[in-house]
Motif scaffolding. Structure first.
Motif, PDB file in Angstrom:
ATOM      1  N   GLN A  27       7.265  13.849  -9.670  1.00 23.19           N
ATOM      2  CA  GLN A  27       8.414  13.330  -8.931  1.00 23.19           C
ATOM      3  C   GLN A  27       8.598  14.086  -7.621  1.00 23.19           C
ATOM      4  O   GLN A  27       8.931  13.493  -6.588  1.00 23.19           O
ATOM      5  N   LYS A  28       8.328  15.383  -7.643  1.00 22.28           N
ATOM      6  CA  LYS A  28       8.472  16.192  -6.434  1.00 22.28           C
ATOM      7  C   LYS A  28       7.515  15.709  -5.347  1.00 22.28           C
ATOM      8  O   LYS A  28       7.876  15.668  -4.163  1.00 22.28           O
ATOM      9  N   ILE A  29       6.319  15.302  -5.746  1.00 16.82           N
ATOM     10  CA  ILE A  29       5.342  14.823  -4.762  1.00 16.82           C
ATOM     11  C   ILE A  29       5.721  13.452  -4.228  1.00 16.82           C
ATOM     12  O   ILE A  29       5.722  13.230  -3.007  1.00 16.82           O
ATOM     13  N   ILE A  30       6.046  12.513  -5.109  1.00 14.85           N
ATOM     14  CA  ILE A  30       6.328  11.170  -4.593  1.00 14.85           C
ATOM     15  C   ILE A  30       7.595  11.158  -3.753  1.00 14.85           C
ATOM     16  O   ILE A  30       7.728  10.354  -2.822  1.00 14.85           O
ATOM     17  N   ALA A  31       8.536  12.053  -4.047  1.00 18.25           N
ATOM     18  CA  ALA A  31       9.784  12.080  -3.285  1.00 18.25           C
ATOM     19  C   ALA A  31       9.525  12.377  -1.813  1.00 18.25           C
ATOM     20  O   ALA A  31      10.199  11.837  -0.929  1.00 18.25           O
ATOM     21  N   LYS A  32       8.530  13.232  -1.546  1.00 22.05           N
ATOM     22  CA  LYS A  32       8.285  13.619  -0.163  1.00 22.05           C
ATOM     23  C   LYS A  32       7.047  12.969   0.430  1.00 22.05           C
ATOM     24  O   LYS A  32       6.979  12.719   1.637  1.00 22.05           O
ATOM     25  N   GLU A  33       6.060  12.663  -0.402  1.00 22.62           N
ATOM     26  CA  GLU A  33       4.756  12.262   0.134  1.00 22.62           C
ATOM     27  C   GLU A  33       4.472  10.773   0.095  1.00 22.62           C
ATOM     28  O   GLU A  33       3.583  10.310   0.799  1.00 22.62           O
ATOM     29  N   PHE A  34       5.170  10.014  -0.739  1.00 23.07           N
ATOM     30  CA  PHE A  34       4.872   8.588  -0.821  1.00 23.07           C
ATOM     31  C   PHE A  34       5.657   7.831   0.244  1.00 23.07           C
ATOM     32  O   PHE A  34       6.875   7.974   0.384  1.00 23.07           O
ATOM     33  N   ALA A  35       4.927   7.043   1.012  1.00 26.02           N
ATOM     34  CA  ALA A  35       5.541   6.044   1.882  1.00 26.02           C
ATOM     35  C   ALA A  35       4.873   4.719   1.547  1.00 26.02           C
ATOM     36  O   ALA A  35       3.741   4.684   1.061  1.00 26.02           O
ATOM     37  N   LEU A  36       5.553   3.630   1.787  1.00 25.74           N
ATOM     38  CA  LEU A  36       5.021   2.305   1.498  1.00 25.74           C
ATOM     39  C   LEU A  36       4.781   1.571   2.803  1.00 25.74           C
ATOM     40  O   LEU A  36       5.600   1.628   3.722  1.00 25.74           O
TER      41      LEU A  36
ATOM     42  N   ARG B 155       0.824  -1.206   0.000  1.00 30.51           N
ATOM     43  CA  ARG B 155       0.000   0.000   0.000  1.00 30.51           C
ATOM     44  C   ARG B 155       0.858   1.255   0.000  1.00 30.51           C
ATOM     45  O   ARG B 155       1.855   1.348   0.723  1.00 30.51           O
ATOM     46  N   ILE B 156       0.448   2.211  -0.810  1.00 25.64           N
ATOM     47  CA  ILE B 156       1.014   3.552  -0.711  1.00 25.64           C
ATOM     48  C   ILE B 156       0.314   4.280   0.434  1.00 25.64           C
ATOM     49  O   ILE B 156      -0.915   4.310   0.494  1.00 25.64           O
ATOM     50  N   LEU B 157       1.103   4.846   1.334  1.00 25.46           N
ATOM     51  CA  LEU B 157       0.560   5.763   2.341  1.00 25.46           C
ATOM     52  C   LEU B 157       0.794   7.163   1.792  1.00 25.46           C
ATOM     53  O   LEU B 157       1.908   7.697   1.890  1.00 25.46           O
ATOM     54  N   PRO B 158      -0.223   7.756   1.165  1.00 28.39           N
ATOM     55  CA  PRO B 158       0.029   8.987   0.416  1.00 28.39           C
ATOM     56  C   PRO B 158      -0.093  10.242   1.261  1.00 28.39           C
ATOM     57  O   PRO B 158      -0.827  10.287   2.248  1.00 28.39           O
ATOM     58  N   GLY B 159       0.631  11.278   0.838  1.00 32.71           N
ATOM     59  CA  GLY B 159       0.356  12.614   1.313  1.00 32.71           C
ATOM     60  C   GLY B 159      -0.828  13.179   0.539  1.00 32.71           C
ATOM     61  O   GLY B 159      -1.441  12.490  -0.283  1.00 32.71           O
ATOM     62  N   PRO B 160      -1.142  14.462   0.730  1.00 26.98           N
ATOM     63  CA  PRO B 160      -2.407  14.993   0.217  1.00 26.98           C
ATOM     64  C   PRO B 160      -2.389  15.560  -1.198  1.00 26.98           C
ATOM     65  O   PRO B 160      -3.421  16.047  -1.662  1.00 26.98           O
ATOM     66  N   SER B 161      -1.273  15.493  -1.928  1.00 30.04           N
ATOM     67  CA  SER B 161      -1.148  16.313  -3.137  1.00 30.04           C
ATOM     68  C   SER B 161      -1.430  15.632  -4.465  1.00 30.04           C
ATOM     69  O   SER B 161      -1.722  16.313  -5.455  1.00 30.04           O
ATOM     70  N   SER B 162      -1.314  14.307  -4.564  1.00 32.20           N
ATOM     71  CA  SER B 162      -1.553  13.640  -5.842  1.00 32.20           C
ATOM     72  C   SER B 162      -3.010  13.804  -6.255  1.00 32.20           C
ATOM     73  O   SER B 162      -3.923  13.761  -5.420  1.00 32.20           O
ATOM     74  N   MET B 163      -3.249  13.986  -7.561  1.00 33.63           N
ATOM     75  CA  MET B 163      -4.616  14.039  -8.071  1.00 33.63           C
ATOM     76  C   MET B 163      -5.117  12.613  -8.281  1.00 33.63           C
ATOM     77  O   MET B 163      -4.376  11.751  -8.751  1.00 33.63           O
TER      78      MET B 163
END
Length: 595
Positions: free
Chosen positions: A389-398, A341-349
């Motif tokens: 890339q800017k979003i996944i670098a900071k906001e994506f956790a697995l 599972r991706i634990l996402p931050g709030p920015s991806s559409m």
């Protein structure tokens, strides 16, 4: 807590809860057990399942001087169960870490959030209602999380990453679903560090002659004598040397029968049994997906639910489940259908399979089950993140201990490297995972998305129109776009601005690229319903009475009471539910076997 009188009341209720379990156990010991001779007993207690709840229950029994048999169908390599694979998130209220981050939290706020999230509506005031004990457990658990939970674990050597995560933000009214404040505390060492102190206690019990492990012992029946559970019987499976999480052989090489005055069932949920998941799938969540990835090892099969029901236990709320919407196919799977599972931050559409943007509250990290319903209503099994890339670098956790080697291995320098680079596990999934599409232009991204699914459902002009509309909302520091509001809200929280939310930017800003699309699959995970138990962990029958000699804890009991979470979870509460229910059941079972 703000109110001293309320705090005193909670302390009184907690004392009554513990005392009630002890009194109930003593009463059961005095009146319920048949008079077997000591020579006919193999132990004082049998614990079925060596996951976190089982280890906690066993450790409590050992602390009380009881002799325990700890059974599991899996080999020793899988000791600790699903908890070992977890991110190690724990729900605390008004913790030291929250205060460090400037978060003001109280029991009253947490209980408000829990009730708004759980939505208990099945006989809360009826002792025979499905939610009667679930509600009691929930209230006791929030008191526990507001009180001694953190100090109890800290006393066992558990520590937490200082930045508190903000999961399940809800996105509705104050009285609705979601965490009003960040409460997701990541354990330093992730899941293995939560398991470790209890495994140590149980292994010390082995050395002291108080615990006997019975690996590869599959329980097929709970033995009853005169209506009292007096033991277990089942099959001995052939020895297995498979690595943790790998499927083990089901070849039977013998059988067994073991007796004890109490049996504690801690066998987990149904997440790996897709047939059971679909069988229990409620109409309110739409049509079950034809394709799902699996968030738990194959042995999480739900067998003990039916076995315990046959012995008289009552199953409640079987239609309540917790499945994630952001699942990835693991490019290097450990178990069949292994999903991460991706634990996402709030920015991806977030878009459905046809490229239509989701509306509120279907925003990354806000309302898991609402988004799941939206996906199933779309007629497709998957959805899309479109991000940078800017979003996944900071906001994506697995999710998963194995996907976070810095936190799991307590490597500070590796952890600090997240500041200047995308975490290696994320980059590996981006480069090797079949669910990722990477492109420098939106035209190429759409081409890749349609090629990946073979459906050709994404129309470039439509996707571009929606992304550009969102990007126009970035110009001002205010907006009507709820997701953009949420991003700005997140950036006002120190923890998010430091580690979990990228600075706000246009998706089509080439300097934030490349563009990335991620196909998201439904990922099976948790069973929210289960065996109904009272506050001492005693399994109840259809009439609402305890089944003598039978206890349950952990996911098989809906983490307490047959559904402590109600319909939905606030996150960080699954491990905590195993800890709390395992402790309650272990202490009550110890009291029941006192001489």
């Amino acid at each position: 807590m703000d109110n001293p009188a309320a705090a005193a009341e909670i302390t009184r209720r907690r004392a009554l809860t513990v005392a009630g379990g002890v009194v109930a156990g003593a009463t059961l010991a005095a009146h319920a057990f048949p008079a077997f001779g000591a020579e006919s007993q193999d132990a004082d207690a049998i614990v079925v399942g060596h996951g976190l709840a089982g280890l906690v229950a066993a450790s409590e029994l050992v602390a009380a001087g009881r002799k325990v048999l700890l059974l599991d169908q899996e080999p020793e390599a899988s000791l600790g169960g699903q908890a070992f694979w977890s991110f190690g998130g724990l729900f605390f209220v008004n913790s030291d870490e929250q205060r460090l981050m400037g978060v003001q939290d109280t029991y009253d706020l947490a209980w408000q959030d829990w009730q708004g999230t759980a939505g208990f509506d099945r006989g809360v005031d009826d002792p025979k209602g499905q939610d009667y004990w679930a509600y009691q457990w929930a209230k006791s658990y929030v008191e526990f999380a507001s009180g001694e939970k953190r100090s109890w674990l800290a006393g066992l050597g558990v520590q937490w990453f200082p930045i508190v995560g903000w999961a399940e933000r809800g996105g509705g009214l104050a009285t609705g679903h979601g965490n009003s404040v960040p409460r997701f505390h990541v354990t330093w060492g992730t899941g293995p560090a939560v398991v470790e102190p209890f495994e140590k206690k149980v292994r010390a019990g082995v050395d002291a002659g108080k615990v006997v492990f019975k690996f590869r012992h599959r329980v097929d029946e709970l033995v009853t004598t005169g209506g009292v559970v007096t033991g277990v019987r089942g099959a001995v499976l052939e020895p297995s040397s498979v690595a943790r999480g790998k499927p083990s052989s089901r070849t039977v090489v013998g059988d067994f029968e073991l007796r004890a005055p109490v049996v504690v069932v801690t066998s987990g949920g149904i997440g790996a049994n897709h047939d059971l998941v679909r069988q229990n799938w409620p109409a309110r969540m739409g049509t079950p997906p034809k394709f799902m990835v699996t968030g738990v090892p194959a042995h999480v099969d739900g067998r003990m639910l039916a076995i315990t029901e046959k012995a008289g236990g009552r199953i409640v709320n079987p239609d309540r489940m917790w499945h994630y919407t952001e699942g990835l196919r693991n490019y290097d799977p450990i178990w069949p259908g292994h999903g991460i599972r991706i634990l996402p931050g709030p920015s991806s559409m977030w878009f459905d399979a046809t490229g239509k943007r989701f509306d509120t509250p279907d925003i990354p990290g806000y309302d898991t089950l609402h988004t799941l319903r939206t996906i199933t209503a779309s007629g497709y099994d998957y959805s899309w993140f479109v991000t940078t890339q800017k979003i996944i670098a900071k906001e994506f956790a697995l999710s998963g201990s194995e996907q976070n080697p810095d936190l799991t291995n307590k490597n500070i320098w590796q952890l600090l490297s997240r500041i200047w680079q995308t975490p290696e596990p994320i980059e590996k999934f981006k480069n090797k995972g079949e669910d990722f599409v990477v492109a420098t232009t939106l035209t190429d991204l759409v081409t890749g998305m349609n090629k990946l699914t073979g459906d050709n459902l994404i129309v470039l002009a439509d996707l571009k129109r929606q992304i550009e509309a969102r990007d126009r909302e970035i110009t001002n520091s205010y907006t009507k776009d709820v997701q953009v509001m949420g991003i700005r809200n997140a950036l006002n929280y120190t923890g998010d601005s430091l580690s979990r939310t990228a600075s706000i930017h246009r998706i089509l800003d080439s300097s934030a690229g490349p563009l990335i699309a991620v196909r998201l699959n439904v990922l099976t995970r948790k069973t929210l319903g289960g065996l109904q138990t009272d506050l001492s962990g005693r399994v109840l029958n259809a009439a609402g009475n305890p089944v003598p000699g039978l206890y349950a804890a952990g996911e098989v009991a809906g983490f307490g009471g047959g559904g402590i979470h109600g319909y939905r979870s606030l996150e960080g509460t699954f491990l905590g539910g195993c800890l709390f229910s395992g402790r309650q059941a272990g202490r009550a079972a110890a009291a029941a076997t006192a001489t």
